[in-house]
Design a protein around this motif. Structure first.
Motif, PDB file in Angstrom:
ATOM      1  N   UNK A  39      12.031  15.103  -1.786  1.00  0.00           N
ATOM      2  CA  UNK A  39      11.908  14.791  -0.295  1.00  0.00           C
ATOM      3  C   UNK A  39      12.261  13.255   0.207  1.00  0.00           C
ATOM      4  N   UNK A  40      12.735  13.326   1.039  1.00  0.00           N
ATOM      5  CA  UNK A  40      13.250  11.913   1.561  1.00  0.00           C
ATOM      6  C   UNK A  40      11.972  11.318   2.333  1.00  0.00           C
ATOM      7  N   UNK A  41      11.401  10.248   1.996  1.00  0.00           N
ATOM      8  CA  UNK A  41      10.033   9.796   2.433  1.00  0.00           C
ATOM      9  C   UNK A  41      10.200   8.661   3.428  1.00  0.00           C
ATOM     10  N   UNK A  42      10.848   7.503   2.884  1.00  0.00           N
ATOM     11  CA  UNK A  42      10.999   6.414   3.837  1.00  0.00           C
ATOM     12  C   UNK A  42      12.369   5.966   3.928  1.00  0.00           C
ATOM     13  N   UNK A  43      12.737   5.455   5.156  1.00  0.00           N
ATOM     14  CA  UNK A  43      14.024   4.676   5.201  1.00  0.00           C
ATOM     15  C   UNK A  43      13.445   3.254   5.430  1.00  0.00           C
ATOM     16  N   UNK A  44      13.495   2.295   4.414  1.00  0.00           N
ATOM     17  CA  UNK A  44      13.095   1.055   4.775  1.00  0.00           C
ATOM     18  C   UNK A  44      13.906  -0.150   5.432  1.00  0.00           C
ATOM     19  N   UNK A  45      13.487  -0.535   6.466  1.00  0.00           N
ATOM     20  CA  UNK A  45      13.964  -1.767   7.003  1.00  0.00           C
ATOM     21  C   UNK A  45      13.887  -3.106   5.841  1.00  0.00           C
ATOM     22  N   UNK A  46      14.894  -3.877   5.638  1.00  0.00           N
ATOM     23  CA  UNK A  46      14.774  -4.660   4.604  1.00  0.00           C
ATOM     24  C   UNK A  46      13.823  -5.749   4.763  1.00  0.00           C
ATOM     25  N   UNK A  64      20.313  17.551  11.800  1.00  0.00           N
ATOM     26  CA  UNK A  64      19.915  18.021  10.507  1.00  0.00           C
ATOM     27  C   UNK A  64      18.268  18.374  10.657  1.00  0.00           C
ATOM     28  N   UNK A  65      18.099  19.148   9.382  1.00  0.00           N
ATOM     29  CA  UNK A  65      16.794  19.423   9.174  1.00  0.00           C
ATOM     30  C   UNK A  65      15.779  18.397   9.280  1.00  0.00           C
ATOM     31  N   UNK A  66      14.591  18.715   9.875  1.00  0.00           N
ATOM     32  CA  UNK A  66      13.511  17.598   9.971  1.00  0.00           C
ATOM     33  C   UNK A  66      13.184  17.080   8.814  1.00  0.00           C
ATOM     34  N   UNK A  67      13.203  17.891   7.443  1.00  0.00           N
ATOM     35  CA  UNK A  67      12.907  17.429   6.108  1.00  0.00           C
ATOM     36  C   UNK A  67      13.849  16.383   5.672  1.00  0.00           C
ATOM     37  N   UNK A  68      15.210  16.128   6.451  1.00  0.00           N
ATOM     38  CA  UNK A  68      15.982  15.100   5.939  1.00  0.00           C
ATOM     39  C   UNK A  68      16.049  13.893   6.868  1.00  0.00           C
ATOM     40  N   UNK A  69      14.952  13.931   7.731  1.00  0.00           N
ATOM     41  CA  UNK A  69      14.551  12.702   8.692  1.00  0.00           C
ATOM     42  C   UNK A  69      13.439  11.747   8.162  1.00  0.00           C
ATOM     43  N   UNK A  70      13.890  10.653   7.618  1.00  0.00           N
ATOM     44  CA  UNK A  70      12.595   9.872   7.036  1.00  0.00           C
ATOM     45  C   UNK A  70      12.076   9.277   7.865  1.00  0.00           C
ATOM     46  N   UNK A  71      10.907   8.779   7.434  1.00  0.00           N
ATOM     47  CA  UNK A  71      10.202   7.630   8.249  1.00  0.00           C
ATOM     48  C   UNK A  71      10.693   6.316   8.198  1.00  0.00           C
ATOM     49  N   UNK A  72      11.197   5.584   9.368  1.00  0.00           N
ATOM     50  CA  UNK A  72      11.588   4.205   9.518  1.00  0.00           C
ATOM     51  C   UNK A  72      10.403   3.397   9.226  1.00  0.00           C
ATOM     52  N   UNK A  73      10.498   2.510   8.082  1.00  0.00           N
ATOM     53  CA  UNK A  73       9.185   1.759   7.696  1.00  0.00           C
ATOM     54  C   UNK A  73       9.812   0.355   7.910  1.00  0.00           C
ATOM     55  N   UNK A  74       8.871  -0.481   8.562  1.00  0.00           N
ATOM     56  CA  UNK A  74       8.778  -2.044   8.297  1.00  0.00           C
ATOM     57  C   UNK A  74       7.672  -2.451   7.719  1.00  0.00           C
ATOM     58  N   UNK A  75       7.919  -3.107   6.475  1.00  0.00           N
ATOM     59  CA  UNK A  75       6.784  -3.812   5.936  1.00  0.00           C
ATOM     60  C   UNK A  75       6.660  -5.056   6.406  1.00  0.00           C
ATOM     61  N   UNK A  76       5.489  -5.526   7.432  1.00  0.00           N
ATOM     62  CA  UNK A  76       5.666  -6.899   7.988  1.00  0.00           C
ATOM     63  C   UNK A  76       5.458  -7.851   7.434  1.00  0.00           C
ATOM     64  N   UNK A  77       6.329  -9.015   7.644  1.00  0.00           N
ATOM     65  CA  UNK A  77       6.313 -10.116   6.609  1.00  0.00           C
ATOM     66  C   UNK A  77       4.902 -10.701   6.664  1.00  0.00           C
ATOM     67  N   UNK A  78       4.443 -11.313   5.571  1.00  0.00           N
ATOM     68  CA  UNK A  78       3.351 -12.003   5.332  1.00  0.00           C
ATOM     69  C   UNK A  78       2.175 -11.207   4.874  1.00  0.00           C
ATOM     70  N   UNK A  79       2.272  -9.934   4.809  1.00  0.00           N
ATOM     71  CA  UNK A  79       1.308  -9.143   4.398  1.00  0.00           C
ATOM     72  C   UNK A  79       0.568  -8.083   5.312  1.00  0.00           C
ATOM     73  N   UNK A  80       1.342  -8.010   6.659  1.00  0.00           N
ATOM     74  CA  UNK A  80       0.778  -7.284   7.590  1.00  0.00           C
ATOM     75  C   UNK A  80       0.770  -5.745   7.323  1.00  0.00           C
ATOM     76  N   UNK A  81       1.368  -5.159   6.181  1.00  0.00           N
ATOM     77  CA  UNK A  81       1.520  -3.861   5.805  1.00  0.00           C
ATOM     78  C   UNK A  81       2.669  -3.125   6.626  1.00  0.00           C
ATOM     79  N   UNK A  82       2.568  -1.830   6.263  1.00  0.00           N
ATOM     80  CA  UNK A  82       3.764  -1.099   6.837  1.00  0.00           C
ATOM     81  C   UNK A  82       3.526  -0.494   8.291  1.00  0.00           C
ATOM     82  N   UNK A  83       4.479  -0.315   9.145  1.00  0.00           N
ATOM     83  CA  UNK A  83       4.464   0.312  10.286  1.00  0.00           C
ATOM     84  C   UNK A  83       5.572   1.297  10.370  1.00  0.00           C
TER      85      UNK A  83
END
Length: 389
Positions: free
Chosen positions: A283-290, A317-336
């Motif tokens: 399952x494609x889960x996340x597409x991570x911003x660098x 494409x199938x919704x199953x093939x569309x990941x969440x675009x995740x940004x892990x906020x710099x400095x420890x803010x967590x994923x959005x």
């Protein structure tokens, strides 16, 4: 040319032995140069980053490299270039703010109900976009049993922790005995409901995923394997065999892709990769911003790039093939997470939306908006008890 053609004299049994793969990883500029026609940027990168961040490429992963094309996506992920030694605006040594949330060496506790559990500083292949390079570069030293025991004691003492992500480094560089001990210790903690294991082994050393490992992971269920394919070129028959072995043994596999400039930074690349993974039941889960890790600025894309990729995937494409675009906020803010904006705003009688073709639609809002759930208090209080006379 097959992988074994690049390593003459290697038997089939040796090639399929994950320990042989790790022992014979390419670790020096000379070893890499014997297999790859290095560009000037790569020669300078190997020289400038020596001592700053490790190089290791398993023979298997090296066999996927196009030796003549510097923009080969496998080659770009495995061999440093000169830009890796350059500072970029916003770069951080600890981009995710993990160190200030480390109550002990093995544990990062940023979220109330889950922890990251670090078990090693070693990988079979060192990705040039690594976000935890301050650890996988060897600066802290190896994680010993005492560090693991201290981490287990911490999790045991914090009953709010229900989810443990085992990572590093790559946990699958460890042998089954050590890995199994750790996973069983965590599974024995009553409040730990879910284990996750983050690994690139299906990508970089798929022979590591044998039947014994799959049975081990199944034995500590529920456990999810979170792997890290970035490009269709990594989707080989060996990688498919590794992923399907896990799924066939009842171990769910999810994928996290990192968005890498000029490697996979188009919708065509992400769609092709995710559709292939779905065919393998991954399952494609996340597409991570660098992340803003030191030495990775040349990899990062504008945020608009990731949003545009999702825009081009949605509806095509199938919704199953569309990941969440995740940004892990710099400095420890967590994923959005981010996505294209489909909600246009309030309109008479409801809310106006656009679809993936740009057509407008009205969603009528109900006149009554009481969204409470009257049965909650009864249900969450536990099963009804009958008095015993």
């Amino acid at each position: 040319m097959s992988g074994r053609d690049l390593f003459p004299g290697v038997s089939e049994a040796e090639w399929r032995d994950w320990r042989w793969q790790q022992r014979h990883a390419l670790r020096t500029p000379e070893a890499v140069a014997r297999l790859v026609d290095l560009s000037d940027a790569e020669r300078r990168g190997l020289a400038l980053t020596a001592g700053a961040f490790r190089v290791a490429i398993t023979p298997y992963y090296a066999s996927l490299i196009d030796p003549h094309h510097p923009f080969c996506p496998v080659r770009m992920q495995a061999i440093p270039v000169a830009a890796e030694a350059e500072a970029a605006p916003g770069d951080l040594r600890d981009p995710l703010g993990e160190d200030r949330h480390r109550p002990c060496r093995a544990v990062v506790h940023k979220y109330p109900d889950r922890v990251l559990f670090l078990v090693t500083d070693t990988c079979a292949v060192y990705c040039r976009h690594c976000t935890r390079r301050r650890i996988t570069g060897g600066e802290e030293g190896a994680f010993d049993r005492a560090a693991a025991e201290e981490g287990i004691a911490y999790v045991r003492a914090h009953p709010a922790v229900r989810d443990v992500l085992v990572s590093g480094g790559d946990p699958l560089v460890l042998g089954d005995e050590r890995l199994g001990w750790l996973l069983r210790e965590l599974r024995a903690i009553p409040h730990v409901e879910i284990l996750r294991l983050a690994t690139r082994a299906p990508v970089t050393c798929p022979m590591r995923v044998d039947d014994a490992l799959a049975r081990l992971l199944r034995g500590v269920k529920p456990l999810f394997v979170v792997t890290h394919f970035n490009h269709l070129k990594e989707c080989t028959p060996e990688a498919q065999e590794a992923c399907e072995r896990l799924v066939d043994h009842g171990v769910p596999v999810e994928n996290q892709t990192v968005l890498l400039r000029r490697v996979n930074s188009t919708a065509r690349n992400i769609a092709a990769l995710n559709q292939r993974l779905l065919a393998w039941r991954v399952r494609p889960y996340y597409l991570h911003q660098g992340d803003v890790a030191e030495g990775t600025g040349h990899w990062r894309t504008p945020l608009a790039c990731g949003i545009e990729i999702l825009e081009q995937l949605r509806g095509h494409t199938s919704g199953l093939a569309v990941p969440h675009l995740a940004v892990d906020l710099p400095g420890g803010g967590g994923k959005v997470t981010l996505q294209p904006e489909y909600r246009l705003g309030p309109a008479p009688g409801g809310t106006e939306f656009r679809n993936y073709r740009g057509e407008r639609y009205l969603y009528p809002d109900p006149p009554e908006a009481d969204c409470s759930c009257p049965y909650d208090e009864v249900f969450h209080a536990g099963p009804a008890r009958r008095s015993v006379e």
